[in-house]
Scaffold this motif. Structure first.
Motif, short mmCIF file in Angstrom:
data_model
loop_
_atom_site.label_atom_id
_atom_site.label_comp_id
_atom_site.label_asym_id
_atom_site.label_seq_id
_atom_site.Cartn_x
_atom_site.Cartn_y
_atom_site.Cartn_z
N PRO A 106 -5.86 3.09 -17.57
CA PRO A 106 -5.60 1.66 -17.46
C PRO A 106 -5.60 1.17 -18.79
O PRO A 106 -6.22 1.60 -19.85
N PHE A 107 -5.11 -0.17 -18.95
CA PHE A 107 -4.95 -0.91 -20.18
C PHE A 107 -6.29 -1.18 -20.58
O PHE A 107 -7.33 -1.28 -20.04
N MET B 1 -12.59 12.06 -23.70
CA MET B 1 -13.57 12.84 -23.12
C MET B 1 -14.52 11.71 -22.11
O MET B 1 -15.22 11.97 -21.44
N ALA B 2 -14.65 10.55 -22.73
CA ALA B 2 -15.37 9.59 -22.19
C ALA B 2 -14.54 8.86 -21.23
O ALA B 2 -15.15 7.84 -20.64
N LEU B 3 -13.52 9.27 -21.07
CA LEU B 3 -12.49 8.44 -19.92
C LEU B 3 -12.61 8.81 -18.57
O LEU B 3 -11.91 9.80 -17.99
N THR B 5 -11.99 7.50 -15.60
CA THR B 5 -11.39 6.38 -14.93
C THR B 5 -10.65 6.86 -13.83
O THR B 5 -9.90 7.94 -14.00
N LEU B 6 -10.37 5.78 -12.93
CA LEU B 6 -9.36 6.03 -11.96
C LEU B 6 -7.99 6.10 -12.38
O LEU B 6 -7.63 4.96 -13.03
N SER B 7 -7.10 7.08 -12.29
CA SER B 7 -5.76 7.00 -12.67
C SER B 7 -5.09 6.03 -11.66
O SER B 7 -4.85 6.15 -10.59
N PRO B 8 -4.68 4.67 -12.28
CA PRO B 8 -4.00 3.90 -11.24
C PRO B 8 -2.64 4.10 -10.90
O PRO B 8 -2.04 4.76 -11.36
N ILE B 16 -0.79 -5.32 -13.31
CA ILE B 16 -0.67 -6.15 -14.72
C ILE B 16 0.48 -6.12 -15.35
O ILE B 16 0.44 -6.56 -16.60
N LEU B 20 1.34 -8.13 -19.03
CA LEU B 20 1.56 -7.20 -20.59
C LEU B 20 3.08 -7.52 -20.95
O LEU B 20 3.43 -7.64 -22.01
N TYR B 73 -6.39 -4.28 -10.00
CA TYR B 73 -6.18 -2.97 -11.30
C TYR B 73 -7.63 -3.52 -12.11
O TYR B 73 -8.00 -4.58 -12.15
N GLN B 74 -8.31 -2.29 -12.52
CA GLN B 74 -9.47 -2.49 -13.49
C GLN B 74 -9.04 -2.48 -14.65
O GLN B 74 -8.73 -1.14 -15.33
N GLY B 76 -9.41 -1.49 -18.38
CA GLY B 76 -10.40 -0.56 -19.20
C GLY B 76 -10.84 0.34 -18.31
O GLY B 76 -11.75 1.22 -18.82
N GLY B 77 -10.43 0.50 -16.99
CA GLY B 77 -10.97 1.91 -16.12
C GLY B 77 -12.20 1.39 -15.72
O GLY B 77 -12.84 2.31 -15.31
#
Lengths: 154, 576
Positions: A106-107, B1-3, B5-8, B16, B20, B73-74, B76-77
């Motif tokens: 995500p952004f 490595m700290a990501l 996140t859900l892959s949108p 978004i 953008l 949409y989240q 920054g994940g």
């Protein structure tokens, strides 16, 4: 021209202010600090120089350029540079948000890498948030200094 | 490595996209510096991309047969309710479409209306930042983030109001800035108070907590007052009486394409925020309202804050209709007429919202929201187009004072035709889009069975006819004045106006799909559970109930093991 005390103090204080600002910028992503406050502090250093040595000192004394005093302040070369810094900073900040998008995240997603065994530091953490902070820093420094030099000249 | 996140998914990324696009267009135009042609090119490309992105949201998220109805949409994940959520549902998509149409029109118009000198300044970057603020406000699902987008929007509009830099522009900008700084402070106060009361600012989470305050261990009482603070801030943005006084001076000071955007888009942000917060977020709040109004002697009572919002909006809306209508009749410039007219027209949007808030019949509430949205769409198109037409008149004749104008219809028939269609749409003549807006508003008032409202609306409509006729007669009919005699209307500007005029006619003739869209938007606005589900499906209200059942079965401290991971499951367990 200001007093000797003012100018001497400025000479000592300005480097300290700048170093504190840079340290705030670098550690800002997980300690108190960050791009905004570092930018404000850097601008403060410039303001001290302006107050102690006058508005044209930067260009004449530091950069060794000729300045004709009658010009519109917003077209000064140094002000143009400030404005460019603002734009570049904005581009860095937005670009740092767009990079994760290209990597299917995500952004504005952030990440970090921990490097072990680095000389002197041993344990070094490099965060992607630093790029965003750097962008914010440039925006704040560029924006504030543009305002201060243009309004100050008037 | 700290990501982690859900892959949108694709729909999610679409949410978004408009934001953008404007952001990149804003930075791109800044980077291009002093190359006006390249700037205009990037601006137009951004506008076109924005239009496509919004159309894609409309179709894939709302209107397609298998569309989900809402996508999130989240940023920054970070998961809701902690991260910033962007939500595109029917209501947001409807508003975005409105902004996209009027925004692109005024962007194309801008390229022609500004002299070379203006183009070298920061006009286009600021234009995109204004659009960014509006887009963000429509998409965000977080109350504090809404505040941030309001500020982005305001910062750009401050500069536009002071754009020409003359004494009266500076005075207009001074009042505008002072009022909006005050409003921002009040907004922040309200947001802070809501956070202190409920412990969250995510709109979906807020709605969930307010619907079951006991389960979350909060006392929602203060929320009514805080909502009153927020309502006044949104009323300032929308320009409702008694907060209308900034509108005439600010609209006269800003460049015409920006005025079109201010009237067409930023005003609607105020309306949108009122609808979104009142109906999606606060409608199910379990707060009894029992308020005696001292002077009138009536008592406001109801089991949700809507009773209070409805009464306040009703007073503000009707006052706006009268003040705007009466004010517009006596103005001596085209901008003045249109600025007062837009105060009155926002009243026409606020009254159905008030009807929706006070009624208890779900069908009437639904039809009233549809009426408000269709009216808002018509106002965005017609008023935006009329302000652009004033810009075209000013480019051609150099003035917009009614005393200096006359006979424009024979000098520039196409410009006159566009103005004529815009005025008729404002009045509400079939088959234009304005007819359906007015018709639905009257229908909502009739269904609510309120005779006094009907009479007021009728009076407002008569005033609309009066000032529209007067503006038309004074500037387009009659003897040609010297200013009009040498006037040459810019062909591109006239083309933009005609395109908008065709849109207005098309909306009126092919009203069926528009109605479906507005219907979907109203459904989304009223569907609190759907909104909560879209944002944060893991923590449903029933999850709290499940927690209490678990606590009963497991005895004592077992409430924390419901598996939903809510912070408040323990509170939920302690309730019974």
């Amino acid at each position: 021209m200001t007093t000797v005390i003012m100018r001497t103090t400025a000479r000592i204080v300005v480097p300290i202010v700048l170093i504190v600002a840079i340290s705030l910028l670098i550690e800002g992503h997980n300690l108190p600090g960050g791009g905004f406050i570092a930018g404000v502090l850097t601008s403060t250093a410039f303001v001290i120089v302006y107050i102690a040595f006058g508005l044209d000192f930067l260009e004449r004394g530091v950069l060794g350029r000729d300045v004709d005093p009658g010009k519109t302040p917003s077209r000064d070369r140094v002000v143009v540079a400030y404005r460019r810094l603002f734009t570049v900073g904005l581009a860095i900040a937005v670009g740092s948000g767009l990079v994760p998008l290209a990597l299917a995240h995500p952004f504005l997603s952030q990440s970090y890498v921990v490097l072990e065994g680095v000389p002197l530091y041993h344990h070094l953490e490099i965060a992607s948030a630093l790029a965003f902070d750097l962008g914010v820093y440039c925006v704040v420094v560029g924006g504030l200094l543009t305002i201060i030099s243009v309004v100050g000249a008037e | 490595m700290a990501l982690q996140t859900l892959s949108p998914g694709a729909e999610s990324t679409l949410v978004i996209a408009p934001m953008l696009i404007v952001l990149v267009a804003a930075v791109g135009t800044l980077l291009l510096g002093t190359r006006p042609r390249a700037r205009a090119g990037v601006s137009l490309a951004g506008g076109a991309a924005y239009l496509i992105a919004v159309a894609a949201i409309d179709w894939y998220v709302v209107l397609a047969p298998d569309a989900p109805g809402a996508a999130t949409y989240q940023v920054g994940g970070l998961p809701a309710p902690f991260g910033i959520t962007l939500v595109a549902d029917g209501l947001s998509a409807f508003m975005l479409t409105m902004v996209a149409v009027i925004g692109v029109a005024s962007l194309v118009f801008s390229i022609r209306v500004l002299p070379e000198l203006d183009r070298r300044s920061y006009y286009f970057p600021l234009f995109h930042f204004l659009a960014l603020g509006v887009t963000g406000a429509f998409l965000t699902g977080d109350l504090f983030n809404l505040f941030v987008w309001f500020e982005v929007m305001l910062m750009a509009s401050y500069i536009f109001v002071a754009y020409y830099g003359g004494p009266q522009h500076t005075r207009a900008a001074f009042w505008y800035v002072a009022l909006n700084l005050l409003a921002s402070a009040v907004f922040l106060l309200g947001v802070g108070g809501i956070y202190a009361t409920t412990g969250t600012l995510n709109m979906a989470d807020l709605a969930r907590r307010l619907a079951a305050p006991a389960a979350y261990g909060i006392d929602p009482g203060p929320v009514v007052g805080l909502l009153g603070l927020l309502l006044s801030v949104f009323a300032i943005k929308a320009g409702l009486v008694p907060f209308q006084f900034w509108i005439p001076t600010a609209y006269r000071a800003a460049p015409p394409p920006i005025t079109a955007l201010l009237a067409g888009a930023t005003k609607k942000v105020g309306i949108y925020a009122i609808i979104r917060l009142s109906f999606t977020v606060f409608a199910d709040a379990q707060i009894g309202v029992d308020l005696a109004v001292p002077i009138v002697g009536t008592v406001l009572a109801g089991d949700s804050p809507l009773a209070f919002i409805g009464a306040a909006l009703f007073v503000m809306g009707t006052a706006s209709i009268l003040v705007g209508g009466l004010g517009a009749v006596g103005r001596d410039s085209l901008e003045g007429v249109l600025a007062y007219s837009s105060i009155g027209q926002v009243g026409f949007i606020a009254v159905p919202v008030a009807i929706a808030a006070t009624t208890t019949v779900p069908d009437v509430r639904h039809i009233a929201i549809v009426a408000a949205l269709v009216y808002a769409l018509n106002h965005a198109l017609a008023k935006g187009m009329l302000f652009l037409a004033v810009g075209a008149v000013r480019t051609a004749t150099g003035t917009s004072r009614l005393a200096d104008l006359g006979g424009l219809a024979s000098r520039s028939p196409l410009l006159a035709a566009a103005f004529f269609i815009g005025s008729l749409s404002l009045v509400g003549i079939p088959p234009l889009s304005g007819f359906f807006g007015k018709f639905l508003v009257f229908d909502a008032a009739a269904q609510a069975g309120s005779l006094s409202v009907l009479v007021l609306l009728l009076a407002g409509s008569l005033l609309t006819i009066a000032y529209a006729t007067r503006a038309w007669n004074r500037s387009f009919w009659g003897q040609r004045t010297s200013a009009v005699e040498d006037a040459i209307a810019d062909p591109v500007q006239v083309a933009v106006l005609l395109a908008l005029a065709v849109t207005i006619v098309a909306v009126g003739i092919g009203f069926e799909p528009i109605y479906r869209f507005a219907d979907a938007a109203a459904t989304a606005a009223l569907d609190t559970d759907g909104y909560i589900d879209a944002v944060d499906p893991n923590q449903t209200v029933s999850g709290v109930d499940g927690g209490s059942v678990d606590a009963g079965a497991g005895g004592g401290g077992g409430g924390g093991e419901t598996g939903t991971g809510t912070i408040n499951t323990t509170d939920g367990g302690e309730t019974p």
